[in-house]
Motif scaffolding. Sequence first.
Motif, PDB file in Angstrom:
ATOM      1  N   UNK A 304      93.136  56.717 -15.375  1.00  0.00           N
ATOM      2  CA  UNK A 304      92.881  57.516 -14.178  1.00  0.00           C
ATOM      3  C   UNK A 304      94.145  58.240 -13.732  1.00  0.00           C
ATOM      4  N   UNK A 305      95.267  57.572 -13.829  1.00  0.00           N
ATOM      5  CA  UNK A 305      96.552  58.182 -13.467  1.00  0.00           C
ATOM      6  C   UNK A 305      96.911  59.300 -14.438  1.00  0.00           C
ATOM      7  N   UNK A 306      96.747  59.048 -15.707  1.00  0.00           N
ATOM      8  CA  UNK A 306      97.119  60.005 -16.747  1.00  0.00           C
ATOM      9  C   UNK A 306      96.261  61.268 -16.693  1.00  0.00           C
ATOM     10  N   UNK A 312      91.501  67.413 -11.917  1.00  0.00           N
ATOM     11  CA  UNK A 312      91.502  68.223 -10.702  1.00  0.00           C
ATOM     12  C   UNK A 312      91.384  69.708 -11.015  1.00  0.00           C
ATOM     13  N   UNK A 313      91.973  70.141 -12.107  1.00  0.00           N
ATOM     14  CA  UNK A 313      91.916  71.555 -12.480  1.00  0.00           C
ATOM     15  C   UNK A 313      90.635  71.890 -13.236  1.00  0.00           C
ATOM     16  N   UNK A 314      90.098  70.910 -13.951  1.00  0.00           N
ATOM     17  CA  UNK A 314      88.927  71.163 -14.796  1.00  0.00           C
ATOM     18  C   UNK A 314      87.635  71.192 -13.996  1.00  0.00           C
ATOM     19  N   UNK A 315      87.547  70.362 -12.964  1.00  0.00           N
ATOM     20  CA  UNK A 315      86.282  70.175 -12.250  1.00  0.00           C
ATOM     21  C   UNK A 315      86.373  70.675 -10.812  1.00  0.00           C
ATOM     22  N   UNK A 316      85.275  71.218 -10.320  1.00  0.00           N
ATOM     23  CA  UNK A 316      85.253  71.727  -8.945  1.00  0.00           C
ATOM     24  C   UNK A 316      85.361  70.589  -7.937  1.00  0.00           C
ATOM     25  N   UNK A 317      84.666  69.493  -8.186  1.00  0.00           N
ATOM     26  CA  UNK A 317      84.681  68.354  -7.268  1.00  0.00           C
ATOM     27  C   UNK A 317      85.036  67.089  -8.056  1.00  0.00           C
ATOM     28  N   UNK A 318      85.988  66.320  -7.547  1.00  0.00           N
ATOM     29  CA  UNK A 318      86.413  65.076  -8.201  1.00  0.00           C
ATOM     30  C   UNK A 318      86.537  63.985  -7.145  1.00  0.00           C
ATOM     31  N   UNK A 319      86.007  62.828  -7.464  1.00  0.00           N
ATOM     32  CA  UNK A 319      86.107  61.673  -6.559  1.00  0.00           C
ATOM     33  C   UNK A 319      86.449  60.433  -7.369  1.00  0.00           C
ATOM     34  N   UNK A 320      87.452  59.685  -6.911  1.00  0.00           N
ATOM     35  CA  UNK A 320      87.833  58.408  -7.526  1.00  0.00           C
ATOM     36  C   UNK A 320      87.349  57.268  -6.631  1.00  0.00           C
ATOM     37  N   UNK A 321      86.854  56.209  -7.241  1.00  0.00           N
ATOM     38  CA  UNK A 321      86.540  54.980  -6.513  1.00  0.00           C
ATOM     39  C   UNK A 321      87.257  53.830  -7.211  1.00  0.00           C
ATOM     40  N   UNK A 322      88.351  53.387  -6.591  1.00  0.00           N
ATOM     41  CA  UNK A 322      89.155  52.293  -7.129  1.00  0.00           C
ATOM     42  C   UNK A 322      88.513  50.964  -6.749  1.00  0.00           C
ATOM     43  N   UNK A 323      88.510  50.022  -7.681  1.00  0.00           N
ATOM     44  CA  UNK A 323      87.920  48.699  -7.431  1.00  0.00           C
ATOM     45  C   UNK A 323      89.040  47.667  -7.381  1.00  0.00           C
ATOM     46  N   UNK A 324      89.396  47.186  -6.188  1.00  0.00           N
ATOM     47  CA  UNK A 324      90.471  46.198  -6.078  1.00  0.00           C
ATOM     48  C   UNK A 324      90.199  44.966  -6.946  1.00  0.00           C
ATOM     49  N   UNK A 328      89.533  49.033 -13.127  1.00  0.00           N
ATOM     50  CA  UNK A 328      88.429  49.987 -13.279  1.00  0.00           C
ATOM     51  C   UNK A 328      88.471  51.005 -12.146  1.00  0.00           C
ATOM     52  N   UNK A 329      88.343  52.278 -12.514  1.00  0.00           N
ATOM     53  CA  UNK A 329      88.266  53.368 -11.544  1.00  0.00           C
ATOM     54  C   UNK A 329      87.029  54.192 -11.879  1.00  0.00           C
ATOM     55  N   UNK A 330      86.096  54.251 -10.938  1.00  0.00           N
ATOM     56  CA  UNK A 330      84.894  55.055 -11.133  1.00  0.00           C
ATOM     57  C   UNK A 330      85.233  56.501 -10.790  1.00  0.00           C
ATOM     58  N   UNK A 331      85.015  57.393 -11.738  1.00  0.00           N
ATOM     59  CA  UNK A 331      85.338  58.809 -11.550  1.00  0.00           C
ATOM     60  C   UNK A 331      84.039  59.605 -11.535  1.00  0.00           C
ATOM     61  N   UNK A 332      83.819  60.343 -10.451  1.00  0.00           N
ATOM     62  CA  UNK A 332      82.616  61.163 -10.314  1.00  0.00           C
ATOM     63  C   UNK A 332      83.049  62.623 -10.214  1.00  0.00           C
ATOM     64  N   UNK A 333      82.594  63.440 -11.154  1.00  0.00           N
ATOM     65  CA  UNK A 333      82.908  64.875 -11.132  1.00  0.00           C
ATOM     66  C   UNK A 333      81.625  65.668 -10.955  1.00  0.00           C
ATOM     67  N   UNK A 334      81.743  66.825 -10.312  1.00  0.00           N
ATOM     68  CA  UNK A 334      80.605  67.725 -10.133  1.00  0.00           C
ATOM     69  C   UNK A 334      81.050  69.157 -10.418  1.00  0.00           C
ATOM     70  N   UNK A 335      80.218  69.876 -11.188  1.00  0.00           N
ATOM     71  CA  UNK A 335      80.511  71.267 -11.532  1.00  0.00           C
ATOM     72  C   UNK A 335      79.235  72.089 -11.485  1.00  0.00           C
ATOM     73  N   UNK A 473     101.913  66.677  -7.324  1.00  0.00           N
ATOM     74  CA  UNK A 473     103.006  65.726  -7.523  1.00  0.00           C
ATOM     75  C   UNK A 473     102.449  64.325  -7.752  1.00  0.00           C
ATOM     76  N   UNK A 474     103.316  63.345  -7.764  1.00  0.00           N
ATOM     77  CA  UNK A 474     102.906  61.978  -8.115  1.00  0.00           C
ATOM     78  C   UNK A 474     102.394  61.177  -6.927  1.00  0.00           C
ATOM     79  N   UNK A 475     102.344  61.780  -5.734  1.00  0.00           N
ATOM     80  CA  UNK A 475     102.000  61.000  -4.538  1.00  0.00           C
ATOM     81  C   UNK A 475     100.568  60.479  -4.529  1.00  0.00           C
ATOM     82  N   UNK A 476      99.627  61.236  -5.125  1.00  0.00           N
ATOM     83  CA  UNK A 476      98.235  60.765  -5.171  1.00  0.00           C
ATOM     84  C   UNK A 476      98.152  59.384  -5.792  1.00  0.00           C
ATOM     85  N   UNK A 477      98.782  59.258  -6.950  1.00  0.00           N
ATOM     86  CA  UNK A 477      98.724  57.988  -7.668  1.00  0.00           C
ATOM     87  C   UNK A 477      99.727  56.991  -7.111  1.00  0.00           C
ATOM     88  N   UNK A 478     100.885  57.477  -6.696  1.00  0.00           N
ATOM     89  CA  UNK A 478     101.907  56.565  -6.189  1.00  0.00           C
ATOM     90  C   UNK A 478     101.432  55.779  -4.987  1.00  0.00           C
TER      91      UNK A 478
END
Length: 642
Positions: A304-306, A312-324, A328-335, A473-478
């Motif tokens: 998910x980090x990589x 973000x550039x490929x898809x119009x809408x991107x949503x991550x759902x992190x599972x503590x 596992x990170x659920x990634x939902x994209x919409x185009x 930048x790296x702040x999203x993942x950091x």
Amino acid sequence: AETKRLQLKLTSHHHIHQHSTFTMASTMAARNAIKRFPLNQCTKPRLFSSRATAPAASSILLDHDSSRKQTWTAALLTAMAVTSSAFAADKALAEAEVEDNTDEDSTTILNWSGTHSVELAPGNYHEPETMDELAQLVSKAYREGQHIRPVGSALSPNGLSFDSRGMVCLSNLDKIIDINKEKMTVTVEAGARVSQVLDALRPHGLTLPNLASIAEQQIGGFVSVGAHGTGAAVPPCDEFVEALTIVTPSQHGVVKMTEESHGPLFRLARLGLGGLGILSEVTLKVIPAHRLVEQTIVLTRSEAKEKLSTLLKRHKHVRYMWIPYEDAVVVVTNDPENELPLMGAGTEVDDGKGGKKKIVTVEDLQPEYTRDEQLAPLRGLLRKLLQNKPDTSMDEETINGMGFGDLRDVILASGNMLDPDHIKRCNKAESEFWAKAQGIDIAPSDQKLQFDCGGQQWVYEVCLPVGTYGLPNSNSMGFVEELLKEIEASGIAAPSPIEQRWSGASRSPLSPASVGPREHESYDSQNALFSWVGVIMYLPSEDFDPSGFRREFITQSFKDGYCKMVRKVGEKYGLMCHWAKLEVSEDPSDACVNVAESVRARFGPEVVGAFNAARDLYDPKRVLSCSLLDQVFGSSSSDKKQ
């Protein structure tokens, strides 16, 4: 079925007094009355009234199960019917418009998440029928100094629109005034719900540019609190506003605004937190209606980090759902269906111009696993938990009739919701569900941009700058990596998901995604990127918590532990909480005691001063204010915060 609001007036058998209880998120409440359990397992009504001694309302939860939607009305009536025999519903009053309160009436309003309520004295709650009536009401409030805080659908988790001194709701002022296909705009009364606007646009082949996960907000609240969806190149919803009208408790009365006519004041008013005037009419940008292709995949945290920058550039809408506690990170994209990226979902075909394009075929839409196979991990865990609860009965038909959201809510509530081990088991089952629920779907954008937010819950969402669209930048993942590290090291009972979305910038000075005044725009500000991260703790229904003690403990843990941790981790990232989820306090013993000061520091004296100057102009007596605005900005013109 599409009623403006759920309304129930209860009268004592002895007619000692009357007490009105309103659930503001009305259509949602009605649709969701049967959410938690099928009819034979209907939840007990929740007590809203502080004066009454019997329960007086139904549960409010989201339902996407079409097989049950046809029976929601019957379920709602059943829920109402099980109130104490000491009270009876007045059907005529339940179907009528809200009447002016009599000397014997008070009004109690509970927000959708069940976390805040407010009781108003007789005569202090209003629902005007016409714009003229609204103007007269506001003018009178100005003359007499009577509070008149605007409230929409009461969806804000922090009760931002609540004030016991006086409130006004525009639920009756919900007309669709004009749809202009040439200018690509829609003009509506501010009491119209987002879903009403979408329905009105649909026959014209139009829709709104983005949604904020649900569509039951009144348009006034939708823009006033800075609602947002997800999409790295899509700004928050206040940026869709082309023109507005506010009714002000000042000598200026009704004020019409556009960017051209009022400039900075327009940008303050469109995301004005209800503090500059009562938003009565709004003109919004619209776009052509389209279908979205949604793809759901599960990545590891490192993947998910990589992949984030590319996604973000490929898809119009991107949503991550992190599972503590799960890798596992659920990634939902919409185009858009006609703009599918070649490296994304679908089947590659010739485009007829010598190139290639992606389409979605029937085969692409076939899931790898059946619905029963997908839900098996959750059903299995629920059965194990119920074995240890002999006092709780739930047959197989009931369990098998539940969808994902139902199962998760009941699983969480069937154990100690503050026990990390219980939460880990829940999150593991959810991770296994998502692993089997990966796949592709397609539907109109106004359906795909909504999603199940779960049951009643505490939610804390923050926004942080993360570079630009072209160079994140790296702040999203950091930020999320540090937060997960702290959660898992300290053992916080953090249920899934930690939701992460992205948006472009807003030019509204009070937006958490603000980039400053328009005259200071640069390439970086025009292309600024922001990430929104939300954490939650679910609250048990009354079936699982009849005393309310569990909710109290969860609330304390959420505020004193989880939210405090988010703020601590986020200090170096320049985060700002979503206005509808911001909790402040003047109590020195409260974990939120210093939050108002940090908000002022985040926006700076220039923005705070500009907002207070606008309040002096349009609300000099501060009759539109509330506790949160008072603490952040000051309660009077002589008590300005800088």
